[in-house]
Design an enzyme around this catalytic site. Structure first.
Site, PDB file in Angstrom:
ATOM      1  N   ARG A  76       0.826  -1.220   0.000  1.00 38.06           N
ATOM      2  CA  ARG A  76       0.000   0.000   0.000  1.00 38.06           C
ATOM      3  C   ARG A  76       0.853   1.259   0.000  1.00 38.06           C
ATOM      4  NH1 ARG A  76      -2.547  -0.205   6.107  1.00 38.06           N
ATOM      5  NH2 ARG A  76      -0.564  -0.190   7.177  1.00 38.06           N
ATOM      6  N   ASP A  84      -4.451  -1.923  -0.982  1.00 36.90           N
ATOM      7  CA  ASP A  84      -4.606  -2.364   0.398  1.00 36.90           C
ATOM      8  C   ASP A  84      -5.046  -3.825   0.348  1.00 36.90           C
ATOM      9  OD1 ASP A  84      -5.621  -2.937   2.981  1.00 36.90           O
ATOM     10  OD2 ASP A  84      -5.939  -0.805   3.345  1.00 36.90           O
ATOM     11  N   TYR A 119      -2.704  -9.740  17.892  1.00 39.98           N
ATOM     12  CA  TYR A 119      -1.706 -10.263  16.946  1.00 39.98           C
ATOM     13  C   TYR A 119      -1.607 -11.790  17.080  1.00 39.98           C
ATOM     14  CZ  TYR A 119       2.808 -10.399  14.419  1.00 39.98           C
ATOM     15  OH  TYR A 119       3.818 -10.646  13.522  1.00 39.98           O
ATOM     16  N   LYS A 135      -2.422 -14.323  14.023  1.00 40.55           N
ATOM     17  CA  LYS A 135      -1.374 -15.197  13.468  1.00 40.55           C
ATOM     18  C   LYS A 135      -1.678 -16.670  13.746  1.00 40.55           C
ATOM     19  CE  LYS A 135       1.379 -12.082  11.589  1.00 40.55           C
ATOM     20  NZ  LYS A 135       1.365 -11.908  10.112  1.00 40.55           N
ATOM     21  N   ILE A 176      12.837 -10.532  14.160  1.00 38.32           N
ATOM     22  CA  ILE A 176      13.576 -10.231  12.934  1.00 38.32           C
ATOM     23  C   ILE A 176      13.765  -8.714  12.819  1.00 38.32           C
ATOM     24  CG2 ILE A 176      13.644 -10.584  10.416  1.00 38.32           C
ATOM     25  CD1 ILE A 176      13.493 -13.204  12.122  1.00 38.32           C
ATOM     26  N   THR A 189      13.539  -5.595  11.083  1.00 38.67           N
ATOM     27  CA  THR A 189      12.880  -4.959   9.929  1.00 38.67           C
ATOM     28  C   THR A 189      12.384  -3.584  10.382  1.00 38.67           C
ATOM     29  OG1 THR A 189      10.628  -5.681  10.451  1.00 38.67           O
ATOM     30  CG2 THR A 189      11.987  -7.231   9.191  1.00 38.67           C
ATOM     31  N   LEU A 231       9.429  -2.723  10.728  1.00 37.11           N
ATOM     32  CA  LEU A 231       8.305  -2.953  11.649  1.00 37.11           C
ATOM     33  C   LEU A 231       8.786  -3.102  13.090  1.00 37.11           C
ATOM     34  CD1 LEU A 231       5.235  -3.706  12.035  1.00 37.11           C
ATOM     35  CD2 LEU A 231       5.925  -6.085  11.713  1.00 37.11           C
ATOM     36  N   GLN A 264      12.325 -23.804  23.619  1.00 34.27           N
ATOM     37  CA  GLN A 264      12.613 -23.820  25.056  1.00 34.27           C
ATOM     38  C   GLN A 264      11.420 -24.338  25.858  1.00 34.27           C
ATOM     39  OE1 GLN A 264      15.143 -20.028  25.969  1.00 34.27           O
ATOM     40  NE2 GLN A 264      13.658 -19.451  24.395  1.00 34.27           N
TER      41      GLN A 264
HETATM   42  P1  NAD Z   1       7.512  -4.220   7.458  1.00 36.58           P
HETATM   43  O1  NAD Z   1       6.690  -3.179   8.120  1.00 36.58           O
HETATM   44  O2  NAD Z   1       8.964  -3.987   7.241  1.00 36.58           O
HETATM   45  O3  NAD Z   1       6.854  -4.595   6.044  1.00 36.58           O
HETATM   46  C1  NAD Z   1       5.470  -4.803   5.925  1.00 36.58           C
HETATM   47  C2  NAD Z   1       4.994  -4.255   4.591  1.00 36.58           C
HETATM   48  O4  NAD Z   1       3.595  -4.561   4.477  1.00 36.58           O
HETATM   49  C3  NAD Z   1       5.141  -2.724   4.481  1.00 36.58           C
HETATM   50  O5  NAD Z   1       5.776  -2.385   3.257  1.00 36.58           O
HETATM   51  C4  NAD Z   1       3.703  -2.212   4.519  1.00 36.58           C
HETATM   52  O6  NAD Z   1       3.495  -1.043   3.742  1.00 36.58           O
HETATM   53  C5  NAD Z   1       2.938  -3.427   3.963  1.00 36.58           C
HETATM   54  N1  NAD Z   1       1.544  -3.426   4.397  1.00 36.58           N
HETATM   55  C6  NAD Z   1       1.093  -3.348   5.663  1.00 36.58           C
HETATM   56  N2  NAD Z   1      -0.248  -3.328   5.682  1.00 36.58           N
HETATM   57  C7  NAD Z   1      -0.645  -3.399   4.385  1.00 36.58           C
HETATM   58  C8  NAD Z   1      -1.916  -3.410   3.750  1.00 36.58           C
HETATM   59  N3  NAD Z   1      -3.060  -3.327   4.459  1.00 36.58           N
HETATM   60  N4  NAD Z   1      -1.979  -3.503   2.405  1.00 36.58           N
HETATM   61  C9  NAD Z   1      -0.829  -3.573   1.684  1.00 36.58           C
HETATM   62  N5  NAD Z   1       0.402  -3.553   2.235  1.00 36.58           N
HETATM   63  C10 NAD Z   1       0.489  -3.470   3.567  1.00 36.58           C
HETATM   64  O7  NAD Z   1       7.252  -5.553   8.326  1.00 36.58           O
HETATM   65  P2  NAD Z   1       8.007  -6.977   8.395  1.00 36.58           P
HETATM   66  O8  NAD Z   1       8.662  -7.053   9.720  1.00 36.58           O
HETATM   67  O9  NAD Z   1       8.780  -7.266   7.159  1.00 36.58           O
HETATM   68  O10 NAD Z   1       6.733  -7.926   8.499  1.00 36.58           O
HETATM   69  C11 NAD Z   1       6.268  -8.705   7.418  1.00 36.58           C
HETATM   70  C12 NAD Z   1       5.400  -9.804   7.984  1.00 36.58           C
HETATM   71  O11 NAD Z   1       6.174 -10.626   8.868  1.00 36.58           O
HETATM   72  C13 NAD Z   1       4.199  -9.320   8.808  1.00 36.58           C
HETATM   73  O12 NAD Z   1       3.067 -10.126   8.535  1.00 36.58           O
HETATM   74  C14 NAD Z   1       4.664  -9.534  10.249  1.00 36.58           C
HETATM   75  O13 NAD Z   1       3.581  -9.714  11.122  1.00 36.58           O
HETATM   76  C15 NAD Z   1       5.482 -10.802  10.078  1.00 36.58           C
HETATM   77  N6  NAD Z   1       6.458 -11.039  11.143  1.00 36.58           N
HETATM   78  C16 NAD Z   1       7.441 -10.120  11.409  1.00 36.58           C
HETATM   79  C17 NAD Z   1       8.349 -10.367  12.441  1.00 36.58           C
HETATM   80  C18 NAD Z   1       9.436  -9.389  12.790  1.00 36.58           C
HETATM   81  O14 NAD Z   1      10.072  -9.555  13.847  1.00 36.58           O
HETATM   82  N7  NAD Z   1       9.709  -8.399  11.975  1.00 36.58           N
HETATM   83  C19 NAD Z   1       8.249 -11.568  13.171  1.00 36.58           C
HETATM   84  C20 NAD Z   1       7.239 -12.471  12.865  1.00 36.58           C
HETATM   85  C21 NAD Z   1       6.348 -12.210  11.832  1.00 36.58           C
END
Ligand code: NAD
Length: 250
Positions: A38, A61, A153, A157, A188, A190, A192, A250
Site C-alpha cells: 500500500r 490495500d 496479533y 497469526k 527479525i 525490519t 516494523l 525452550q
Molecule cells: P515491514 O513493516 O517492514 O513490512 C510490511 C509491509 O507490508 C510494508 O511495506 C507495509 O506497507 C505493507 N503493508 C502493511 N499493511 C498493508 C496493507 N493493508 N496492504 C498492503 N500492504 C500493507 O514488516 P516486516 O517485519 O517485514 O513484516 C512482514 C510480515 O512478517 C508481517 O506479517 C509480520 O507480522 C510478520 N512477522 C514479522 C516479524 C518481525 O520480527 N519483523 C516476526 C514475525 C512475523
C-alpha cells in the site's frame, strides 16, 4: 530451490522488510514478480531496484476485496498464470486487552488474516491452473506461542496458521496441485520491529529469549519462504516452518 525460471510469483508487503527480501530472493531465482504494497513510494523504489521491465508493482490495500478481484483479472489477462502466492503483509503492536478497542482488533484481523483469505479465495483458480501452485502464509512464533500484550496479533497469526492447514487439506482433496504452508519467524530486524529493538530494555529482554543470542535477518526468513515456494519442498503441505533462533524450542 534457487530456480524459479518461468514462474510468476506474487508477494504482498513487498516494499519493506521480509517481503522485500523475499522479492529479491525470488528475482535472483529468475521468477517474474508481482509486488503488492500500500506504500506507493517504497513500492516503486523496490520494483525499480529489482528491474522495472520484468517485475510489476501494484499499489493496493490487501484488505480490499474489490482490489483482489481486479488484480486476479489483470494477472489472468496479462501474465496468464500465477505459480506462487506469498501472503506476507501484516503488522502488530504491543497493547493490553484492556487498551484494545474493537476497531483496533478488527484492523489487526483485517491486515493479518482477512487479507490471506481474500488473496487465497481470488487467486486459487490461477494457482490451480499452474499445476504446482504454492502458497506461503506469514504467521509468527506468536501463532504458536503467545505473549502478554499481543492478544490481537496472537489471535490473528494463530488463525493464519490454521487457515493455512485448512487450505492445504482442501487443495489436496481437490487434487489441484496447490500446496499451502506457513512460516513462523521469531524476532527479525525490519522497519516494523525497529522501534521495539531500539529500546535497550526491550531489546535486552528479547535477546535473553533467543537461544542463539541474536535477532534474525529478513534474508533468513526469505530463504525459508523460497524453500516453501520452490519444488524443493514439493511433498510439504499444511506444514509450519519455524525460523526463530530456537526461541520456541525452550
Ligand atoms: P515491514 O513493516 O517492514 O513490512 C510490511 C509491509 O507490508 C510494508 O511495506 C507495509 O506497507 C505493507 N503493508 C502493511 N499493511 C498493508 C496493507 N493493508 N496492504 C498492503 N500492504 C500493507 O514488516 P516486516 O517485519 O517485514 O513484516 C512482514 C510480515 O512478517 C508481517 O506479517 C509480520 O507480522 C510478520 N512477522 C514479522 C516479524 C518481525 O520480527 N519483523 C516476526 C514475525 C512475523
Amino acid at each position: 530451490m534457487d530456480d524459479l525460471t518461468g514462474k510468476v510469483a506474487l508477494v504482498t508487503g513487498a516494499a519493506s522488510g521480509i517481503g522485500l527480501a523475499t522479492a529479491r530472493r525470488f528475482a535472483a531465482a529468475d521468477a517474474a514478480l508481482i509486488l503488492v504494497d500500500r506504500n506507493a513510494g517504497r513500492l516503486a523504489a523496490a520494483v525499480e531496484s529489482l528491474g522495472a521491465g520484468r517485475h510489476r508493482g501494484v499499489t493496493m490495500d490487501v484488505t480490499d476485496e474489490a482490489a483482489w478481484t481486479k488484480l486476479a483479472d489483470e494477472i489472468d489477462r496479462d501474465a496468464g498464470r500465477l505459480d506462487i502466492l506469498v501472503n506476507n503483509a501484516g503488522f502488530g503492536v504491543f497493547r493490553s486487552i484492556a487498551d484494545t478497542s474493537l476497531d483496533h482488533w478488527r484492523a489487526i484481523m483485517a491486515v493479518n488474516l482477512d487479507s490471506v483469505f481474500l488473496a487465497t479465495k481470488h487467486l486459487l483458480p490461477l494457482l490451480a491452473r499452474s499445476g504446482s501452485g504454492a502458497i506461503v502464509n506469514m504467521s509468527s512464533i506468536r501463532g504458536i506461542a503467545a505473549a502478554a500484550n499481543t492478544g490481537s496479533y496472537c489471535a490473528a497469526k494463530g488463525a493464519v496458521r490454521m487457515f493455512t492447514k485448512a487450505t492445504a487439506l482442501e487443495c489436496a482433496a481437490l487434487g489441484n496441485g496447490v500446496r499451502a504452508n506457513s512460516v513462523h519467524p521469531g524476532h527479525i530486524a525490519t522497519p516494523l520491529s525497529a522501534g521495539v529493538h531500539a529500546d535497550p530494555a526491550i531489546a535486552a529482554r528479547l535477546l535473553a529469549d533467543i537461544p542463539v543470542g541474536r535477532i534474525g535477518t529478513p534474508d533468513e526468513i526469505a530463504d525459508a519462504i523460497l524453500f516453501l515456494a520452490s519444488d524443493a519442498s514439493k511433498y510439504m503441505t499444511g506444514a509450519e516452518l519455524v525460523i526463530d533462533g530456537g526461541s520456541t524450542a525452550q
